[in-house]
Design an enzyme around this catalytic site. Sequence first.
Site, PDB file in Angstrom:
ATOM      1  N   HIS A  14       0.829  -1.203   0.000  1.00 44.53           N
ATOM      2  CA  HIS A  14       0.000   0.000   0.000  1.00 44.53           C
ATOM      3  C   HIS A  14       0.867   1.259   0.000  1.00 44.53           C
ATOM      4  O   HIS A  14       0.496   2.263  -0.589  1.00 44.53           O
ATOM      5  CB  HIS A  14      -0.945   0.017   1.218  1.00 44.53           C
ATOM      6  CG  HIS A  14      -2.049  -0.989   1.106  1.00 44.53           C
ATOM      7  ND1 HIS A  14      -3.346  -0.729   1.457  1.00 44.53           N
ATOM      8  CD2 HIS A  14      -2.047  -2.261   0.660  1.00 44.53           C
ATOM      9  CE1 HIS A  14      -4.092  -1.790   1.236  1.00 44.53           C
ATOM     10  NE2 HIS A  14      -3.314  -2.743   0.763  1.00 44.53           N
ATOM     11  N   ASP A  55      -5.460   5.783   3.026  1.00 43.25           N
ATOM     12  CA  ASP A  55      -5.732   4.376   2.802  1.00 43.25           C
ATOM     13  C   ASP A  55      -7.118   4.025   3.337  1.00 43.25           C
ATOM     14  O   ASP A  55      -7.588   4.578   4.335  1.00 43.25           O
ATOM     15  CB  ASP A  55      -4.675   3.522   3.503  1.00 43.25           C
ATOM     16  CG  ASP A  55      -4.649   2.117   2.958  1.00 43.25           C
ATOM     17  OD1 ASP A  55      -3.806   1.847   2.078  1.00 43.25           O
ATOM     18  OD2 ASP A  55      -5.485   1.284   3.378  1.00 43.25           O
ATOM     19  N   HIS A  89       1.608 -14.355  -6.241  1.00 43.40           N
ATOM     20  CA  HIS A  89       0.519 -14.545  -5.263  1.00 43.40           C
ATOM     21  C   HIS A  89      -0.686 -13.664  -5.627  1.00 43.40           C
ATOM     22  O   HIS A  89      -1.669 -13.646  -4.914  1.00 43.40           O
ATOM     23  CB  HIS A  89       1.033 -14.195  -3.868  1.00 43.40           C
ATOM     24  CG  HIS A  89       1.242 -12.724  -3.642  1.00 43.40           C
ATOM     25  ND1 HIS A  89       1.945 -11.917  -4.515  1.00 43.40           N
ATOM     26  CD2 HIS A  89       0.829 -11.891  -2.659  1.00 43.40           C
ATOM     27  CE1 HIS A  89       1.953 -10.671  -4.067  1.00 43.40           C
ATOM     28  NE2 HIS A  89       1.278 -10.630  -2.938  1.00 43.40           N
TER      29      HIS A  89
HETATM   30  N1  UDP Z   1       8.173  -6.204  -4.007  1.00 38.16           N
HETATM   31  C1  UDP Z   1       9.487  -6.075  -4.403  1.00 38.16           C
HETATM   32  N2  UDP Z   1      10.360  -7.049  -4.033  1.00 38.16           N
HETATM   33  C2  UDP Z   1      10.003  -8.133  -3.295  1.00 38.16           C
HETATM   34  C3  UDP Z   1       8.656  -8.262  -2.921  1.00 38.16           C
HETATM   35  C4  UDP Z   1       7.761  -7.287  -3.293  1.00 38.16           C
HETATM   36  O1  UDP Z   1       9.857  -5.089  -5.063  1.00 38.16           O
HETATM   37  O2  UDP Z   1      10.851  -8.974  -3.009  1.00 38.16           O
HETATM   38  C5  UDP Z   1       7.231  -5.138  -4.366  1.00 38.16           C
HETATM   39  C6  UDP Z   1       6.452  -5.491  -5.611  1.00 38.16           C
HETATM   40  O3  UDP Z   1       7.129  -5.015  -6.761  1.00 38.16           O
HETATM   41  C7  UDP Z   1       5.116  -4.794  -5.358  1.00 38.16           C
HETATM   42  C8  UDP Z   1       4.990  -4.787  -3.851  1.00 38.16           C
HETATM   43  O4  UDP Z   1       6.269  -4.991  -3.323  1.00 38.16           O
HETATM   44  O5  UDP Z   1       5.185  -3.457  -5.806  1.00 38.16           O
HETATM   45  C9  UDP Z   1       4.087  -5.898  -3.354  1.00 38.16           C
HETATM   46  O6  UDP Z   1       2.771  -5.538  -3.568  1.00 38.16           O
HETATM   47  P1  UDP Z   1       1.676  -6.608  -3.960  1.00 38.16           P
HETATM   48  O7  UDP Z   1       0.386  -5.861  -4.049  1.00 38.16           O
HETATM   49  O8  UDP Z   1       2.067  -7.348  -5.151  1.00 38.16           O
HETATM   50  O9  UDP Z   1       1.671  -7.642  -2.764  1.00 38.16           O
HETATM   51  P2  UDP Z   1       1.588  -7.500  -1.157  1.00 38.16           P
HETATM   52  O10 UDP Z   1       2.969  -7.304  -0.688  1.00 38.16           O
HETATM   53  O11 UDP Z   1       0.696  -6.304  -0.875  1.00 38.16           O
HETATM   54  O12 UDP Z   1       0.998  -8.792  -0.736  1.00 38.16           O
END
Ligand code: UDP
Length: 483
Positions: free
Chosen positions: A21, A124, A367
């Site tokens: 977020h 948010d 995921h």
């Molecule tokens: N991300 C990253 N490296 C990682 C894991 C996540 O850069 O090793 C970034 C990814 O590019 C995305 C965000 O973290 O922008 C994760 O957001 P997402 O909505 O996909 O998943 P959440 O973490 O909210 O479950």
Amino acid sequence: METKPCRQLHIFFLPFMVSGHTLPLIDLAKLFASRGVKCTIAATHANSPIISKAIQTSKGFGFEIDLVLIKFPSNEVGLPEGIDSTKFVRTEEMRGKFLKAITLLEQQVERVLHQHQPHCLVADFLFHWATDVATKFKIPRLVFHGTGFFALCAIKSTMMYQPHMKVSSDSESFVVPSLPDEIKMTQNQLAPFLTLNGKTELNKLIKKSREAEERSYGIVVNSFYELEPEYADHYKNVLGKKSWHIGPVSLCNIVEEDKAERGREGSVDEVQACLNWLNSKRLNSVVYICFGSMTKFSDSQLVEIAYGLEASRQKFIWVVNKERNDKEEWFPEGFEQRIEGKGLVIRGWAPQLPILQHEAVGAFLTHCGWNSILEGVSAGVPMITWPVSADQFYNEKLVTQILGIGVAVGAQKWEDGSLLSEASVKREAIEKAVTGFMVGEKQEDMRTRVLALGMMARGAVAEGGSSFSDLTALIEELSFLGC
Ligand code: UDP
């Protein structure tokens, strides 16, 4: 008569303390700032380094973004000092306290708004009190969800019609009512907080947040019209809420910055090492596997993934969400030696954007976090979907059923991603999905479709594109209100 010129539009951003977020809200602030809007982001200690870094980089482009620190009330709710991000929350009890602390932030935010006198508050979804705080200052509150129109519509419809109450078992499918497409789900795939009668802190928070959203000025959505046009229209016309699609916001980084300097990717050396590894691989030959910032698989699930990947005989980059100093007894014996040259395991945080943009990456096992999906689409990479929690089972339907740019690994049950204990997807299913995709015939059609969507994404944020124009319309409306 001469009219007094309005002062520069000033927007205040309040991100929720979780990467999925915070990152898009930083990008959103950059987008506004690139149009001459003054932006201030409020952050707790855990969030502040990443925001400071992004602000620093943005200053080079002449953007006006400031950071205001607010203190997370950990002590007040009985949490240890420093627990101010959901990534530190590991038990139900901690989660309850964390959610209580969110409510206590209201007074501090009120104080900083009083000091800064912005024209608009973008907060948010989970900060339910933000609508009332904004009303006190006679400014609009915009809601930021962190998900797309499809999931927003499906969640709203599920909450309104409660279709899961009409089936006799958790695995019996039902159609999510009143959507443009026939979308089938099971109770197993639904987040527990969608059931209105839940009594947990999260249930209460979501209920209040929904009510606050109804009273808010509207929502800003990190999506682009061409990706989910029926659902963008459905949200506005049928569900009746003002909304602006301004994404994919992560593309502002690619247009404006050197990839390695984004401020979130890790050190330049780490990024380069990863890209060097990819440089030695053939076009579209590597599967990139990442479960976002929140999902913490149990050791037994990690073992299943390791064996599944090894058996697939495909090249891969696998991001394991464990700190580097965590004990690694879970690794199958000899795994790293056997995969040498074929597989790269990254512990902790991976430079996801540069990886996805590398031409050697041919599939993204994801995921289905919304940011990841948008990033996969923007980079033109087809997906293998493995939803775990949050809105991810809905996002999977968009990817596999509506857009036709991915195949499902076969995950069936919504689980709390930060408290996972079992291995729900077995090695055989992982091997089958990965091999089936990489050597199968469907991938070319999917790649063609996702590449076309990637072009549309870039077109949407370029001058005159759908997201660019919606952002212009929003800025004009806020400027009008603020004068
Ligand atoms: N991300 C990253 N490296 C990682 C894991 C996540 O850069 O090793 C970034 C990814 O590019 C995305 C965000 O973290 O922008 C994760 O957001 P997402 O909505 O996909 O998943 P959440 O973490 O909210 O479950």
